[in-house]
Design a protein around this motif. Sequence first.
Motif, PDB file in Angstrom:
ATOM      1  N   GLU A 250     -15.394 -14.834  41.312  1.00 36.72           N
ATOM      2  CA  GLU A 250     -13.935 -14.925  41.400  1.00 36.72           C
ATOM      3  C   GLU A 250     -13.269 -13.557  41.506  1.00 36.72           C
ATOM      4  O   GLU A 250     -12.170 -13.437  42.060  1.00 36.72           O
ATOM      5  N   PHE A 251     -13.887 -12.536  40.933  1.00 35.87           N
ATOM      6  CA  PHE A 251     -13.277 -11.208  40.883  1.00 35.87           C
ATOM      7  C   PHE A 251     -14.245 -10.182  41.460  1.00 35.87           C
ATOM      8  O   PHE A 251     -15.432 -10.457  41.688  1.00 35.87           O
ATOM      9  N   ALA A 252     -13.718  -8.996  41.635  1.00 36.44           N
ATOM     10  CA  ALA A 252     -14.546  -7.899  42.137  1.00 36.44           C
ATOM     11  C   ALA A 252     -15.518  -7.448  41.057  1.00 36.44           C
ATOM     12  O   ALA A 252     -15.381  -7.775  39.882  1.00 36.44           O
ATOM     13  N   ILE A 254     -17.306  -5.087  38.369  1.00 41.66           N
ATOM     14  CA  ILE A 254     -16.600  -4.418  37.284  1.00 41.66           C
ATOM     15  C   ILE A 254     -16.250  -2.980  37.618  1.00 41.66           C
ATOM     16  O   ILE A 254     -15.279  -2.422  37.102  1.00 41.66           O
ATOM     17  N   TRP A 255     -17.016  -2.356  38.497  1.00 40.46           N
ATOM     18  CA  TRP A 255     -16.766  -0.957  38.838  1.00 40.46           C
ATOM     19  C   TRP A 255     -15.825  -0.815  40.041  1.00 40.46           C
ATOM     20  O   TRP A 255     -15.416   0.290  40.352  1.00 40.46           O
ATOM     21  N   GLU A 256     -15.467  -1.926  40.681  1.00 41.33           N
ATOM     22  CA  GLU A 256     -14.598  -1.860  41.852  1.00 41.33           C
ATOM     23  C   GLU A 256     -13.137  -2.026  41.441  1.00 41.33           C
ATOM     24  O   GLU A 256     -12.825  -2.488  40.337  1.00 41.33           O
ATOM     25  N   SER A 257     -12.262  -1.673  42.365  1.00 40.13           N
ATOM     26  CA  SER A 257     -10.829  -1.806  42.108  1.00 40.13           C
ATOM     27  C   SER A 257     -10.470  -3.286  42.050  1.00 40.13           C
ATOM     28  O   SER A 257     -11.054  -4.119  42.740  1.00 40.13           O
ATOM     29  N   THR A 258      -9.492  -3.593  41.236  1.00 45.11           N
ATOM     30  CA  THR A 258      -9.124  -4.983  40.998  1.00 45.11           C
ATOM     31  C   THR A 258      -7.890  -5.358  41.791  1.00 45.11           C
ATOM     32  O   THR A 258      -7.131  -4.499  42.263  1.00 45.11           O
ATOM     33  N   SER A 458     -18.517 -12.928  38.249  1.00 47.81           N
ATOM     34  CA  SER A 458     -18.494 -14.380  37.966  1.00 47.81           C
ATOM     35  C   SER A 458     -17.876 -14.603  36.589  1.00 47.81           C
ATOM     36  O   SER A 458     -18.569 -14.806  35.581  1.00 47.81           O
ATOM     37  N   TYR A 459     -16.565 -14.561  36.552  1.00 43.36           N
ATOM     38  CA  TYR A 459     -15.836 -14.547  35.289  1.00 43.36           C
ATOM     39  C   TYR A 459     -16.000 -15.859  34.519  1.00 43.36           C
ATOM     40  O   TYR A 459     -16.348 -15.862  33.328  1.00 43.36           O
ATOM     41  N   ASN A 460     -15.724 -16.991  35.160  1.00 41.13           N
ATOM     42  CA  ASN A 460     -15.796 -18.280  34.464  1.00 41.13           C
ATOM     43  C   ASN A 460     -17.202 -18.555  33.937  1.00 41.13           C
ATOM     44  O   ASN A 460     -17.379 -19.036  32.811  1.00 41.13           O
ATOM     45  N   PHE A 461     -18.210 -18.281  34.750  1.00 38.23           N
ATOM     46  CA  PHE A 461     -19.589 -18.488  34.337  1.00 38.23           C
ATOM     47  C   PHE A 461     -19.938 -17.582  33.159  1.00 38.23           C
ATOM     48  O   PHE A 461     -20.567 -18.017  32.176  1.00 38.23           O
TER      49      PHE A 461
END
Length: 826
Positions: A250-252, A254-258, A458-461
């Motif tokens: 769902e998101f980038a 952790i080291w990438e820009s959000t 994979s935030y939700n997972f």
Amino acid sequence: MNFFSGYKYLLKIPLICILVGIAVSSYGQQNSKVKQIDSSTLKKSFVERMQEFAKRSAQQSAADFKADKTQLVQEQVFVEIKKILQKAKLYLKTSIDTVQAQKELLSIQADAEIAGDGVFNNTGTAHTYRNLTATSKILSALLKRGQSQKNSLDNHKQQLSNLKYKLDSLSSIKELFEFPTDSVQLSKYMQGLRVLAYEVTPIDSALTKAISSTQLLQNQTNLELFKLENSHDEANLYLKGISGQLSKKEFANIWESTGYFRPIDQIFKQAIAKGKLNLLYFVQSNVTIIGCTLLLFIICFTYLRSLKKMYEERELLKDDLEGQLVLRYPFLSALVIITNLSQFLFGSSPFIFSLIFWVVSALSLSILFRGFITKYWMMVWLLLLSLFMLAALDNLILQATRLERWLMIVLALMGVITGLIVFKTGKRNELKEKLILYSIGLMFFLELISLIANVFGSYNFAKALLVAGYLNVVIAIMFLWTVRLINEGIKLAFSIYTKQDKKLFYVNFERVGQDAPILLYLLLVIGWFILFGRNFPEYSFLIEPLRGFFSDERTLGSYTFTINNLLLFVLILSISVLVSKVVSFFATDQRTSSKQDHNTRKGLGSWILLIRIAIIVLGLFLAFASAGIPMDKIAIVLGALGVGIGFGLQSLVNNLVSGLIIAFEKPVNLGDMVEIAGKDGTVKSIGFRSSIISTYDGAEIVMPNGDLLNSHLVNWSTGAHKRRTAIVLQLTHDSDLEKIRDILLKLLATDERVLSHPEPLVLFQDFKDNRIEMKLFYWTKQLKDVAEVKSDLIVGINKVFAKHAIVLSLPQQDIYIHGADGKKST
């Protein structure tokens, strides 16, 4: 002139006609010379006049009758209108307050706005499973709340419309518009109409206004319900999408820009608002179950406190509390047991509600652990509990932020490190519950996968695995110790309560056993899987087909049913049977109880069978009602039973009916000492079909109730617990009978177990060949002492007879032998 006076006047007309005819005839005869008048013309004019008079009288009478009838109807309508007005006034005062209903609707709209926050607005980069779940639960509660509001408004409008319709229908009756012809009556009638109109007008206006405002509220409520249903369906659609792609990124990284993240303070406010709503709605809909949980807690606490007092009185508590931890703090032990077991009474509870139960149980268990387990494992437990609470608090945050993702990484990493330390340096020999190691191992792998999934977006997972890892180990520990505490409570009660005691609700621990039933272990394992699975989106959608299987309606002939109804039918019947068996604990194993308790329990025991029958019959009817089985089907079943009874169940029914007769007439009671067919014993139980009699030899006779009623039964317990006994003595002919009488009476007087009233009696009954037969009669105070008193008296008689040189006659026979020499010898 009214109807009845006109009718009497018409009855007089024939008599007048006759009199007039006679007069005319006489006049014609006496005046024959007078100029004759055309008689036919005179007759015609007279008849016409009479007919016109009769017609006018009839019309007047009918008009009077109609006027009277109209007046009667008018009076009745006035009365009915006044009744309706009173009902309308009362209903308008006590019915729904539309202002409050408007506030309720605004409250629903405000709560719906909170529920949609983060899902339909302020969505951020992606939806989160926790936010969608919280929104779905709140919207479900709002739908129920809105539907209840709609039903109330519909009923309210229906009542208002009915009152308005009745008032309008009465006001439009045509008799109200038929005015009297008499001016005086007309004046009075118009005055009554003015008074009635003065009363009707404000009520009619109020009803019209209430109907209008209610209709407006109905439209607004229906529109809001439509919006809620659409929002609920949309949220469920989002949930279904997440469950199908749980490991989706769902998101980038952790080291990438959000992308866009909502400010953290708004996320906290949103989480708090949704958490409060979820908790509030769930508590409101489960007040009854919460009350039952509190009642179970009070019962459990009372039981443990009574058990601890008993151990303290007998100084049986150990210093190290080994095997007695449940008695350390009865309040906390009851909290641990009830919170862990009762959470399954609730349905799909929101996470915040379950968290309250877990925290209460875990903190109570921590206090019980203090000083009982080793310091090393106490530190491990506190560390795991702290990590679990942090993960749980994080799970209450409903929208993602970069800061939260880093916090999740730290928590997952700490779980991995904790697992490695426990397995590498853990003192397993000090661990009291070895199964905990398996849950710690599972935690290690789940936290490791969560760490990796979070790093790669994979935030939700990742969040589901993070919470599930810590939840799994904390729940496993609490469940294992719950079973241990239950086992301790049962074993401790079994070892100290040799008889049933009212402090422990008269529970028979010999029947309960010394260990928790295996079913409890199975239920807790299933509960662990349920609590573990709730953290994943797939759980609700995997369980949905199962729910459909149980809730879908099925048709068998003309009968429609669901699996849930059938299971509920079996469950209610099972509970009723179980409760009836629990009641039977009040009437078993009375041999070790005290005399006072025995008498008290005996009076209660006489009603045990009736109470058990009432419980089962009530459970049967509740089961039929809950399953939706109509009464005509029950009649068919009873008819089939009647046929079965007629063919082969006579004996069974005879025993069942005999059991009812015994329960009502009470020829025997629990604990009674009886004698049947020469066998003595005590009535141990009276069941539906048979009764159990415990003999003094240790055997138990199972006797059908029909045979018990038909047999010649001697009940020794109905005579105030006293019994007359006789001792037979054979005396020689040269005995001093008066002396023997005095000796025996003095001997009986020294024994306190022998009643002085009725007095003992010594009777000399008969002369025999070489003896005098004597009987000694006396009354024993207690039935249980009969054999012992008789034995002691025989010993005493033997001693006192020996002391006074009294010889008992022994059976003897003289034999004469004739020798060969003819002499005889003896």
